[in-house]
Design a protein around this motif. Structure first.
Motif, PDB file in Angstrom:
ATOM      1  N   PHE A 246       0.823  -1.222   0.000  1.00 44.21           N
ATOM      2  CA  PHE A 246       0.000   0.000   0.000  1.00 44.21           C
ATOM      3  C   PHE A 246       0.852   1.265   0.000  1.00 44.21           C
ATOM      4  CE2 PHE A 246       0.047  -1.679   4.408  1.00 44.21           C
ATOM      5  CZ  PHE A 246       0.653  -0.654   5.103  1.00 44.21           C
ATOM      6  N   ALA A 247       2.122   1.159   0.375  1.00 42.75           N
ATOM      7  CA  ALA A 247       2.978   2.343   0.382  1.00 42.75           C
ATOM      8  C   ALA A 247       3.349   2.780  -1.034  1.00 42.75           C
ATOM      9  CB  ALA A 247       4.249   2.072   1.179  1.00 42.75           C
ATOM     10  N   ALA A 248       3.527   1.814  -1.938  1.00 41.46           N
ATOM     11  CA  ALA A 248       3.814   2.098  -3.351  1.00 41.46           C
ATOM     12  C   ALA A 248       5.023   3.016  -3.533  1.00 41.46           C
ATOM     13  CB  ALA A 248       2.581   2.699  -4.035  1.00 41.46           C
ATOM     14  N   GLY A 249       6.125   2.693  -2.863  1.00 44.72           N
ATOM     15  CA  GLY A 249       7.332   3.493  -2.982  1.00 44.72           C
ATOM     16  C   GLY A 249       7.958   3.400  -4.359  1.00 44.72           C
TER      17      GLY A 249
ATOM     18  N   ALA B  62       8.494  -1.160  -8.197  1.00 45.17           N
ATOM     19  CA  ALA B  62       7.190  -1.457  -8.782  1.00 45.17           C
ATOM     20  C   ALA B  62       6.839  -2.940  -8.749  1.00 45.17           C
ATOM     21  CB  ALA B  62       7.117  -0.922 -10.210  1.00 45.17           C
ATOM     22  N   ALA B  63       7.749  -3.796  -9.183  1.00 46.18           N
ATOM     23  CA  ALA B  63       7.430  -5.227  -9.238  1.00 46.18           C
ATOM     24  C   ALA B  63       7.131  -5.767  -7.842  1.00 46.18           C
ATOM     25  CB  ALA B  63       8.578  -6.000  -9.881  1.00 46.18           C
ATOM     26  N   TYR B  64       7.933  -5.364  -6.876  1.00 43.35           N
ATOM     27  CA  TYR B  64       7.713  -5.811  -5.502  1.00 43.35           C
ATOM     28  C   TYR B  64       6.393  -5.256  -4.965  1.00 43.35           C
ATOM     29  CZ  TYR B  64       8.760  -6.919  -0.619  1.00 43.35           C
ATOM     30  OH  TYR B  64       8.714  -7.422   0.665  1.00 43.35           O
ATOM     31  N   ASN B  65       6.151  -3.974  -5.191  1.00 43.63           N
ATOM     32  CA  ASN B  65       4.909  -3.352  -4.727  1.00 43.63           C
ATOM     33  C   ASN B  65       3.688  -4.053  -5.312  1.00 43.63           C
ATOM     34  OD1 ASN B  65       6.533  -1.449  -3.474  1.00 43.63           O
ATOM     35  ND2 ASN B  65       6.213   0.127  -5.027  1.00 43.63           N
ATOM     36  N   VAL B  66       3.730  -4.291  -6.621  1.00 41.44           N
ATOM     37  CA  VAL B  66       2.595  -4.928  -7.292  1.00 41.44           C
ATOM     38  C   VAL B  66       2.374  -6.337  -6.749  1.00 41.44           C
ATOM     39  CG1 VAL B  66       1.798  -5.843  -9.514  1.00 41.44           C
ATOM     40  CG2 VAL B  66       2.761  -3.539  -9.383  1.00 41.44           C
TER      41      VAL B  66
ATOM     42  N   THR C  14      -4.847  10.979   2.453  1.00 42.54           N
ATOM     43  CA  THR C  14      -4.326  11.977   1.507  1.00 42.54           C
ATOM     44  C   THR C  14      -3.486  11.282   0.433  1.00 42.54           C
ATOM     45  OG1 THR C  14      -2.389  12.356   2.934  1.00 42.54           O
ATOM     46  CG2 THR C  14      -4.297  13.804   3.251  1.00 42.54           C
ATOM     47  N   PRO C  15      -4.109  10.526  -0.458  1.00 40.04           N
ATOM     48  CA  PRO C  15      -3.339   9.731  -1.430  1.00 40.04           C
ATOM     49  C   PRO C  15      -2.457  10.550  -2.351  1.00 40.04           C
ATOM     50  CG  PRO C  15      -5.684   9.772  -1.972  1.00 40.04           C
ATOM     51  CD  PRO C  15      -5.555  10.351  -0.609  1.00 40.04           C
ATOM     52  N   THR C  16      -2.915  11.728  -2.797  1.00 38.31           N
ATOM     53  CA  THR C  16      -2.103  12.534  -3.709  1.00 38.31           C
ATOM     54  C   THR C  16      -0.872  13.076  -2.993  1.00 38.31           C
ATOM     55  OG1 THR C  16      -4.070  13.156  -4.977  1.00 38.31           O
ATOM     56  CG2 THR C  16      -2.111  14.524  -5.242  1.00 38.31           C
ATOM     57  N   THR C  17      -1.066  13.592  -1.798  1.00 38.76           N
ATOM     58  CA  THR C  17       0.065  14.091  -1.011  1.00 38.76           C
ATOM     59  C   THR C  17       1.035  12.967  -0.687  1.00 38.76           C
ATOM     60  OG1 THR C  17      -1.323  15.811  -0.039  1.00 38.76           O
ATOM     61  CG2 THR C  17       0.712  15.258   1.124  1.00 38.76           C
TER      62      THR C  17
ATOM     63  N   VAL D 148       4.988  13.213  -1.590  1.00 34.77           N
ATOM     64  CA  VAL D 148       5.996  13.139  -0.532  1.00 34.77           C
ATOM     65  C   VAL D 148       6.915  11.944  -0.766  1.00 34.77           C
ATOM     66  CG1 VAL D 148       6.347  12.724   1.932  1.00 34.77           C
ATOM     67  CG2 VAL D 148       4.607  14.350   1.183  1.00 34.77           C
ATOM     68  N   GLY D 149       6.344  10.820  -1.196  1.00 33.19           N
ATOM     69  CA  GLY D 149       7.163   9.659  -1.494  1.00 33.19           C
ATOM     70  C   GLY D 149       8.184   9.931  -2.584  1.00 33.19           C
ATOM     71  N   GLY D 150       7.779  10.644  -3.622  1.00 34.17           N
ATOM     72  CA  GLY D 150       8.706  10.993  -4.692  1.00 34.17           C
ATOM     73  C   GLY D 150       9.798  11.927  -4.216  1.00 34.17           C
ATOM     74  N   MET D 151       9.440  12.890  -3.376  1.00 31.82           N
ATOM     75  CA  MET D 151      10.427  13.824  -2.856  1.00 31.82           C
ATOM     76  C   MET D 151      11.457  13.100  -1.982  1.00 31.82           C
ATOM     77  SD  MET D 151       9.821  17.103  -0.338  1.00 31.82           S
ATOM     78  CE  MET D 151       9.351  16.024   1.022  1.00 31.82           C
ATOM     79  N   LEU D 152      10.982  12.217  -1.105  1.00 34.11           N
ATOM     80  CA  LEU D 152      11.900  11.490  -0.232  1.00 34.11           C
ATOM     81  C   LEU D 152      12.822  10.582  -1.039  1.00 34.11           C
ATOM     82  CD1 LEU D 152       9.526  10.545   2.729  1.00 34.11           C
ATOM     83  CD2 LEU D 152      11.306  12.308   2.693  1.00 34.11           C
ATOM     84  N   ALA D 153      12.295  10.001  -2.115  1.00 36.16           N
ATOM     85  CA  ALA D 153      13.128   9.134  -2.953  1.00 36.16           C
ATOM     86  C   ALA D 153      14.271   9.913  -3.583  1.00 36.16           C
ATOM     87  CB  ALA D 153      12.272   8.483  -4.033  1.00 36.16           C
ATOM     88  N   ARG D 154      14.001  11.172  -3.962  1.00 35.41           N
ATOM     89  CA  ARG D 154      15.059  11.983  -4.566  1.00 35.41           C
ATOM     90  C   ARG D 154      16.101  12.402  -3.545  1.00 35.41           C
ATOM     91  NH1 ARG D 154      10.468  13.769  -7.371  1.00 35.41           N
ATOM     92  NH2 ARG D 154      10.113  15.515  -5.951  1.00 35.41           N
ATOM     93  N   LEU D 155      15.703  12.456  -2.274  1.00 34.25           N
ATOM     94  CA  LEU D 155      16.633  12.839  -1.221  1.00 34.25           C
ATOM     95  C   LEU D 155      17.336  11.654  -0.595  1.00 34.25           C
ATOM     96  CD1 LEU D 155      14.446  15.524   0.639  1.00 34.25           C
ATOM     97  CD2 LEU D 155      16.329  15.940  -0.976  1.00 34.25           C
TER      98      LEU D 155
END
Length: 283
Positions: free
Chosen positions: A153-156, A160-164, A258-261, A265-272
């Motif tokens: 459910f986190a969908a980091g 992708a393959a692991y998440n799916v 807050t699914p969109t947020t 946030v997940g994308g931002m943390l991944a870049r950092l």
């Protein structure tokens, strides 16, 4: 309707896949401490045999079975071996076998990596449920525990393959909960975050990601023994979801409210995050 008043994890006749290490081993040993009899199944026969020794040392009985859960025929053979040993349907099926995968975005992760990840993590659970459930339903009792992940459910990103695969295990478990209502067979799905296991050592995880994840697990991860106890206790209580850690609960809540947020946030943390840049081209 048969109620969920009797604990299924006491003196269980259990089949555990992925029993050769990690959460699977911890579940097998905890079942032994509860007087259980365990079929320890794994593609790693050496690990399965060591788990069987630990089961017997903890007061249970055990046999081992070589099983590649991605192969339907292997799971059929596992079912037949369990039926022969127990002389009846198992009272508990734990579909736990799985591998880690991550480090590349969609389009760069190879289709072979997708197929292998889904073959073990998702099809392994499908095979287990497909081949074991008819006998359990006919017996009118039993339980199924499927190991998913908070990744479902986190969908980091870059997973992708692991998440799916883990989202599929969650959906399958939820579907089974509706289909099995009133049959005497209950279902639980385990959704942890970081656990102190060897899952990050797999060859489908990029080395930079594996190293960072392993360090987090070593520092803040929950022990597999604690996860096993919580999972079996919650299964006895008839709970569908086991979300053992506070960070997993927080991610679950954020994703739902807050699914969109959550995605931003997940994308931002991944870049950092301290991961090496992604390599060019598919693997």
């Amino acid at each position: 309707m048969i109620g969920f008043t009797k604990p299924l994890t006491k003196r269980a006749k259990a089949v555990v896949t992925g029993a050769g290490s990690g959460i699977g081993r911890a579940l097998a040993v905890e079942l032994a401490a509860r007087g259980g009899h365990v079929v320890c199944a794994d593609i790693d026969e050496t690990g399965a045999k060591e788990t069987a020794r630990l089961v017997e040392r903890a007061g249970g009985t055990a046999i081992t079975a070589h099983c590649d859960v991605s192969r339907s025929d292997d799971v059929v053979a596992l079912r037949d071996r369990a039926l022969d040993w127990f002389n009846e349907a198992p009272t508990l099926l734990i579909n736990n076998a799985g591998i880690g995968a991550g480090g590349r975005t969609v389009g760069k992760a190879s289709l072979d990596d997708w197929a292998r990840t889904l073959g073990i993590n998702l099809w392994g659970v499908i095979h287990g449920c497909h081949h074991f459930l008819p006998a359990m339903k006919e017996a009118g009792r039993g339980g199924v525990i499927n190991t998913a992940s908070a990744a479902g459910f986190a969908a980091g990103p870059r997973m992708a393959a692991y998440n799916v695969s883990k989202a599929g295990v969650m959906s399958l478990s939820e579907t089974l909960a509706t289909e099995l209502a009133g049959t005497g067979v209950r279902v639980t799905v385990l959704c942890p975050t970081f656990v102190k296991t060897n899952i990050f050592s797999g060859d489908l995880i990029e080395s930079s990601v594996a190293g960072a994840a392993a360090r987090i697990a070593d520092f803040a991860g929950m022990s597999p023994e604690k996860v096993a106890r919580m999972t079996l206790d919650d299964h006895d209580k008839g709970r569908l979801y086991v979300v053992p850690q506070l960070d997993a609960k927080a991610i679950w809540l954020a994703k739902r409210l807050t699914p969109t947020t959550h995605a931003r946030v997940g994308g931002m943390l991944a870049r950092l995050a301290p991961f090496a840049p992604e390599e060019e081209g598919p693997r």
